[in-house]
Design a protein around this motif. Structure first.
Motif, PDB file in Angstrom:
ATOM      1  N   TYR A 105       2.170 -26.956 -57.353  1.00 12.44           N
ATOM      2  CA  TYR A 105       1.913 -28.395 -57.385  1.00 12.44           C
ATOM      3  C   TYR A 105       3.026 -29.145 -56.653  1.00 12.44           C
ATOM      4  O   TYR A 105       2.762 -30.029 -55.837  1.00 12.44           O
ATOM      5  N   ARG A 106       4.269 -28.774 -56.900  1.00 10.32           N
ATOM      6  CA  ARG A 106       5.396 -29.444 -56.240  1.00 10.32           C
ATOM      7  C   ARG A 106       5.395 -29.172 -54.734  1.00 10.32           C
ATOM      8  O   ARG A 106       5.683 -30.063 -53.940  1.00 10.32           O
ATOM      9  N   GLU A 133       4.122 -31.126 -49.168  1.00  9.51           N
ATOM     10  CA  GLU A 133       3.315 -31.113 -47.939  1.00  9.51           C
ATOM     11  C   GLU A 133       2.579 -32.443 -47.760  1.00  9.51           C
ATOM     12  O   GLU A 133       2.437 -32.926 -46.640  1.00  9.51           O
ATOM     13  N   LEU A 134       2.114 -33.037 -48.851  1.00  8.98           N
ATOM     14  CA  LEU A 134       1.476 -34.353 -48.757  1.00  8.98           C
ATOM     15  C   LEU A 134       2.465 -35.391 -48.239  1.00  8.98           C
ATOM     16  O   LEU A 134       2.121 -36.240 -47.421  1.00  8.98           O
ATOM     17  N   LYS A 168      -5.301 -21.049 -57.140  1.00  5.18           N
ATOM     18  CA  LYS A 168      -5.962 -20.758 -55.866  1.00  5.18           C
ATOM     19  C   LYS A 168      -6.203 -22.052 -55.080  1.00  5.18           C
ATOM     20  O   LYS A 168      -5.931 -22.123 -53.881  1.00  5.18           O
ATOM     21  N   MET A 169      -6.689 -23.092 -55.771  1.00  4.58           N
ATOM     22  CA  MET A 169      -6.966 -24.367 -55.119  1.00  4.58           C
ATOM     23  C   MET A 169      -5.677 -24.984 -54.561  1.00  4.58           C
ATOM     24  O   MET A 169      -5.633 -25.446 -53.420  1.00  4.58           O
ATOM     25  N   LEU A 170      -4.605 -24.965 -55.352  1.00 10.26           N
ATOM     26  CA  LEU A 170      -3.341 -25.547 -54.910  1.00 10.26           C
ATOM     27  C   LEU A 170      -2.760 -24.791 -53.722  1.00 10.26           C
ATOM     28  O   LEU A 170      -2.299 -25.416 -52.761  1.00 10.26           O
ATOM     29  N   SER A 171      -2.802 -23.479 -53.766  1.00 12.49           N
ATOM     30  CA  SER A 171      -2.221 -22.710 -52.655  1.00 12.49           C
ATOM     31  C   SER A 171      -3.039 -22.888 -51.378  1.00 12.49           C
ATOM     32  O   SER A 171      -2.474 -23.019 -50.287  1.00 12.49           O
ATOM     33  N   GLU A 172      -4.358 -22.922 -51.491  1.00 10.39           N
ATOM     34  CA  GLU A 172      -5.188 -23.116 -50.295  1.00 10.39           C
ATOM     35  C   GLU A 172      -5.009 -24.512 -49.708  1.00 10.39           C
ATOM     36  O   GLU A 172      -4.936 -24.677 -48.493  1.00 10.39           O
ATOM     37  N   THR A 173      -4.922 -25.518 -50.568  1.00 13.94           N
ATOM     38  CA  THR A 173      -4.725 -26.885 -50.088  1.00 13.94           C
ATOM     39  C   THR A 173      -3.362 -27.032 -49.436  1.00 13.94           C
ATOM     40  O   THR A 173      -3.233 -27.640 -48.374  1.00 13.94           O
ATOM     41  N   LEU A 228      -2.676 -28.015 -45.494  1.00 18.68           N
ATOM     42  CA  LEU A 228      -1.850 -29.147 -45.076  1.00 18.68           C
ATOM     43  C   LEU A 228      -0.690 -28.689 -44.194  1.00 18.68           C
ATOM     44  O   LEU A 228      -0.368 -29.333 -43.198  1.00 18.68           O
ATOM     45  N   ARG A 229      -0.071 -27.566 -44.543  1.00 11.24           N
ATOM     46  CA  ARG A 229       1.031 -27.039 -43.740  1.00 11.24           C
ATOM     47  C   ARG A 229       0.543 -26.642 -42.347  1.00 11.24           C
ATOM     48  O   ARG A 229       1.188 -26.964 -41.344  1.00 11.24           O
ATOM     49  N   ALA A 230      -0.595 -25.958 -42.278  1.00 10.90           N
ATOM     50  CA  ALA A 230      -1.128 -25.539 -40.986  1.00 10.90           C
ATOM     51  C   ALA A 230      -1.517 -26.750 -40.131  1.00 10.90           C
ATOM     52  O   ALA A 230      -1.280 -26.748 -38.913  1.00 10.90           O
TER      53      ALA A 230
END
Length: 99
Positions: free
Chosen positions: A7-8, A13-14, A47-52, A56-58
């Motif tokens: 989450y952090r 990334e946001l 899973k949702m947090l890591s994919e998001t 965003l990083r990519a």
């Protein structure tokens, strides 16, 4: 990786993806993320947090690479012409405006 860590890192990334300062940003995005985390199962949340976060990083890295290797990418057509002329040592002529 723990949910809190993911989450952090997603919030980081946001922050990096945002073009606006913190005081102007819309807080709804963070509120929505918190609600999603509270409603979902722990394995689904991770899973949702890591994919998001990865998306965003990519996206951020892709935009940086475009800016670095294609400097004319976000210019208007007139700016592209001017930049191309300057690259070979010329100036574009001033356009004649009839009044």
């Amino acid at each position: 990786m723990s949910t809190l860590h993911l989450y952090r890192s997603l919030l980081r990334e946001l922050r990096l993806a945002s073009k606006q300062p913190r005081r102007i940003r819309n807080p709804v995005v963070q509120q929505h993320l918190r609600e999603l985390i509270q409603e979902q199962r722990p394995d689904m949340v991770e899973k949702m947090l890591s994919e998001t976060r990865d998306f965003l990083r990519a996206s951020r890295i892709h935009a940086e690479l475009l800016k670095r290797y294609n400097p004319l990418h976000d210019m208007t057509e007139e700016e592209k012409i001017r930049a191309t002329a300057r690259r070979v040592g010329l100036n574009t002529p001033k356009e004649y405006i009839e009044e």
